[in-house]
Design an enzyme around this catalytic site. Structure first.
Site, PDB file in Angstrom:
ATOM      1  N   GLY A  68      46.929 -53.113 -46.746  1.00 41.87           N
ATOM      2  CA  GLY A  68      47.692 -54.345 -46.537  1.00 41.87           C
ATOM      3  C   GLY A  68      48.579 -54.725 -47.716  1.00 41.87           C
ATOM      4  N   HIS A 122      34.372 -51.086 -43.196  1.00 41.82           N
ATOM      5  CA  HIS A 122      35.726 -51.402 -43.662  1.00 41.82           C
ATOM      6  C   HIS A 122      35.616 -52.204 -44.951  1.00 41.82           C
ATOM      7  CE1 HIS A 122      39.738 -53.096 -43.867  1.00 41.82           C
ATOM      8  NE2 HIS A 122      40.119 -52.117 -43.063  1.00 41.82           N
ATOM      9  N   SER A 132      48.356 -48.939 -45.723  1.00 40.47           N
ATOM     10  CA  SER A 132      49.810 -49.094 -45.643  1.00 40.47           C
ATOM     11  C   SER A 132      50.514 -47.858 -45.071  1.00 40.47           C
ATOM     12  CB  SER A 132      50.382 -49.458 -47.012  1.00 40.47           C
ATOM     13  OG  SER A 132      49.850 -50.702 -47.434  1.00 40.47           O
TER      14      SER A 132
HETATM   15  C1  PEP Z   1      43.140 -51.123 -42.620  1.00 36.36           C
HETATM   16  O1  PEP Z   1      42.863 -52.300 -42.737  1.00 36.36           O
HETATM   17  O2  PEP Z   1      42.299 -50.332 -42.202  1.00 36.36           O
HETATM   18  C2  PEP Z   1      44.477 -50.680 -43.007  1.00 36.36           C
HETATM   19  C3  PEP Z   1      44.685 -49.421 -43.205  1.00 36.36           C
HETATM   20  O3  PEP Z   1      45.426 -51.687 -43.131  1.00 36.36           O
HETATM   21  P1  PEP Z   1      46.989 -51.480 -43.447  1.00 36.36           P
HETATM   22  O4  PEP Z   1      47.484 -50.307 -42.648  1.00 36.36           O
HETATM   23  O5  PEP Z   1      47.625 -52.756 -43.029  1.00 36.36           O
HETATM   24  O6  PEP Z   1      47.096 -51.214 -44.919  1.00 36.36           O
END
Ligand code: PEP
Length: 279
Positions: free
Chosen positions: A201, A123, A241
């Site tokens: 995010g 990640h 997101s």
């Molecule tokens: C993630 O951290 O893998 C992610 C996709 O976060 P978000 O959906 O909040 O952007």
């Protein structure tokens, strides 16, 4: 099980009564929606969320596999729920070591001992805040596969890389260094998540066209390395997101097979709404 698969990849040759071969190309791979809870929730909150997800799943004919990736102290609780339901459980990370004096780490055999099926690897938050290198990620992938756990391997570029048009090179390198040492049997147990770092995010989602373009590129690299059958069968998830409002259009792209969901996976309603977005 069958409804989880999209008819996208399986080449069938059927002979007609005249013995003239007819070629049908049906493509089959698994849709997956995985929730990355990151470092959120207390035990009772995590239990309540898992309970709600499992309850809501029961009434829905989901066309995807649903995976939750809670923080490690809650994995066993989630695994107990998974035993009684269709829910699958993933971890968020493992140590690159199998066992030993590595205070604070959790290992692949530990996950295996509580029947964890998936584990997120690479990640962008781990790459950025914990300086994880491609070499470490490749070792983690190997360990997971040794214990029969499927890596959800994350790739994706930062904003400057997209703006300087180097995003394809970046993703190619991440895949090459982290995964392409695997043989095709091993590779068939890997799930890939394309997560443009600028979309994680931030509320900024990649457009469906941007997501499709990168997913098709990733699949082409897999085809060149492992052949068509493997490329057609690997699930490539989009992350960044993703929410109930944009999941449908993202998941309808030909090479997008679901999502890795951060913020929106912390509410059962939103998570299930995203998982219900397959046509
Ligand atoms: C993630 O951290 O893998 C992610 C996709 O976060 P978000 O959906 O909040 O952007």
């Amino acid at each position: 099980m069958f409804s989880l698969l999209r008819f996208k990849s399986l080449s069938l040759k059927i002979k007609s009564v005249l013995l003239r071969p007819i070629n049908y190309t049906i493509i089959m791979r698994k849709n997956i929606v995985a929730g990355n809870w990151k470092m959120n929730k207390t035990f009772s909150e995590a239990e309540e969320l898992t309970d709600q997800i499992v309850l809501e799943m029961e009434d829905k004919d989901l066309k995807c596999e649903l995976v939750v990736c809670p923080p490690s102290p809650f994995l066993e609780m989630a695994s107990d729920y998974a035993e009684e339901s269709r829910l699958k459980v993933g971890a968020q990370n493992i140590s690159e070591h199998e066992s030993g004096a590595y205070t604070g780490e959790i290992s692949a055999p530990m996950l295996d001992s509580i029947d964890i099926e998936y584990c997120i690897i690479g990640h962008s938050e781990r790459r950025k805040y914990f300086n994880e290198t491609d070499q470490q990620l490749a070792t983690k992938v190997d360990l997971l596969l040794d214990y029969g756990i499927k890596p959800i391997f994350c790739v994706g570029e930062v904003l400057e890389e997209r703006e300087s048009n180097t995003h394809f090179d970046v993703v190619k390198k991440q895949l090459g260094n982290g995964l392409f040492h695997l043989n095709s049997d091993e590779f068939s147990n890997v799930v890939i998540a394309y997560e443009p770092v600028w979309a994680i995010g931030t509320g900024k989602t990649a457009s469906p066209e941007q997501a499709q373009e990168m997913h098709a590129f990733i699949r082409k690299l897999i085809l060149e390395k492992y052949g068509k059958e493997t490329a057609d069968e690997v699930s490539i998830l989009y992350g960044g997101s993703c929410n109930p409002g944009n999941a449908k259009v993202l998941f309808s792209q030909a090479d997008v097979d679901g999502g890795l969901i951060g913020g929106a996976s912390l509410k059962a309603n939103d998570f299930l709404a995203i998982a219900s977005s397959f046509e």
